[in-house]
Design a protein around this motif. Structure first.
Motif, short mmCIF file in Angstrom:
data_model
loop_
_atom_site.label_atom_id
_atom_site.label_comp_id
_atom_site.label_asym_id
_atom_site.label_seq_id
_atom_site.Cartn_x
_atom_site.Cartn_y
_atom_site.Cartn_z
N LYS A 294 1.09 6.52 1.43
CA LYS A 294 1.41 6.21 2.82
C LYS A 294 1.51 7.47 3.67
N ARG B 222 12.61 7.43 -7.29
CA ARG B 222 13.08 6.41 -6.36
C ARG B 222 14.60 6.46 -6.31
N ASP C 287 2.79 3.63 -2.32
CA ASP C 287 2.87 2.17 -2.39
C ASP C 287 2.00 1.72 -3.56
N SER D 153 -4.22 7.06 4.70
CA SER D 153 -3.94 6.30 3.49
C SER D 153 -4.92 6.61 2.39
N ASN E 15 4.86 9.69 -0.60
CA ASN E 15 5.40 8.34 -0.51
C ASN E 15 4.30 7.36 -0.91
N TYR F 266 -3.19 1.99 -5.74
CA TYR F 266 -2.05 2.53 -5.00
C TYR F 266 -2.51 3.00 -3.63
N GLU F 267 -1.53 3.29 -2.81
CA GLU F 267 -1.80 3.84 -1.49
C GLU F 267 -0.77 4.92 -1.19
N GLN G 236 8.25 6.18 -4.99
CA GLN G 236 7.78 4.80 -4.91
C GLN G 236 8.50 4.06 -3.79
N LYS H 87 0.33 -1.00 -6.16
CA LYS H 87 -0.17 -2.37 -6.06
C LYS H 87 0.01 -3.07 -7.40
N ASP I 222 7.24 0.92 -2.41
CA ASP I 222 6.90 -0.50 -2.33
C ASP I 222 8.08 -1.36 -2.76
N ARG I 223 7.89 -2.67 -2.74
CA ARG I 223 8.98 -3.61 -3.07
C ARG I 223 9.04 -3.97 -4.54
#
Length: 298
Positions: free
Chosen positions: A249, A55, A267, A13, A265, A246-247, A86, A269, A88-89
């Motif tokens: 993944k 995305r 994630d 990560s 990919n 960010y991360e 991206q 924040k 993440d949700r």
């Protein structure tokens, strides 16, 4: 026929900008082996990172990769395509994804193309050469199939690494669709960077690019909630490359028609205290404002 292979790579990560130099140092040898023959035969030329914020656009990606590879190979541009995906949700954040792509590639490449996946150049006189004089906006007003206002710099924009760093990258406040490139124009203007555009292009808005976005199938997220409408019409002096969280993944190598591209990919924040509109799912929304550029914060 499109043949797809995915070769998995995982570096663990990456959290926020602090770890980028570590990740980049690991990638020197790995990224270089994915250059195709045109890169190997153009030693001494500046290397271009094609950064594609992404995305749920796989259909467009299958057209984008072979088209852009052929287009850039014909110009003998040393390049590699990076898909910043991206996962993440939160709502899509094009600007933050471009920031991530830049931080990931800056040690191995000399300049970037901020490139929409649904905009394919058709006119061979649209050059992707190193923008030595300043930012070079390929999808210029009058050539882009949709946008024609003077301060528009979206779609496809080339920048030297030092110029992207000079303005601290892009704002991280733009969750959802639109306005992040208008804010970036003001950043360039504030440091007196002139935006250059293609000259003597004989095609126009209908035949310079193939715009493959299907609005019925791929609806844009134009929702505005909380105080987003007001806040995203202002120049952002607080966020950018040095504040992004960010991360990464994982990383994968995707092969389309034998062309290898890199998938990150990511994630992102969200600090909901500063940008609560990263998630509008439980809020009343308002209609988006028309795109006419950005006003500077008073």
């Amino acid at each position: 026929m499109c043949i797809i292979n995915i070769l998995p790579f995982s570096f663990g990560s990456c959290k926020c900008a602090d770890c980028t130099s570590t990740i980049s140092s690991r990638n020197d040898a790995i990224i270089s082996k994915y250059y195709d023959s045109v890169v190997e035969n153009t030693s001494g030329k500046k290397k271009l990172a094609i950064i594609v914020p992404f995305r749920d656009r796989f259909d467009e990606l299958l057209k984008f990769v072979p088209h852009m590879t052929k287009f850039l190979n014909n110009q003998q541009i040393p390049h590699h395509i990076f898909i910043i995906n991206q996962i993440d949700r939160f709502r899509f954040n094009r600007a933050s994804l471009i920031n991530v792509g830049f931080l990931y590639t800056k040690e191995n490449f000399d300049y970037i193309a901020m490139h929409d996946v649904d905009l394919l150049p058709l006119n061979e006189n649209l050059k992707y050469d190193y923008p030595i004089d300043g930012p070079f906006h390929i999808a210029a007003p009058g050539l882009h199939p949709k946008y024609n206002y003077p301060t528009f710099i979206g779609g496809i924009l080339l920048l030297k690494n030092e110029h992207f760093e000079m303005v601290n990258g892009m704002s991280n406040k733009y969750w959802g669709w639109g306005l992040e490139d208008d804010e970036f124009y003001v950043r360039l203007k504030d440091v007196k960077l002139k935006v250059y555009r293609p000259q003597n292009i004989l095609t126009g808005s209908s035949d310079t690019f193939n715009h493959i976005h299907d609005r019925a199938h791929r609806r844009r997220d134009t929702t505005k909630c909380f105080n987003q409408k007001e806040e995203t019409r202002k120049r952002d002096t607080k966020t950018g490359l040095n504040t992004i969280k960010y991360e990464i993944k994982n990383r994968n190598e995707l092969s389309i028609d034998g062309i290898k591209v890199t998938i990150l990919n990511v994630d992102l924040k969200c600090d909901k205290n500063s940008t609560p509109w990263c998630d509008c799912s439980n809020q009343e929304s308002s209609k988006p404002m028309p795109r006419k550029g950005l006003r500077k914060k008073k």
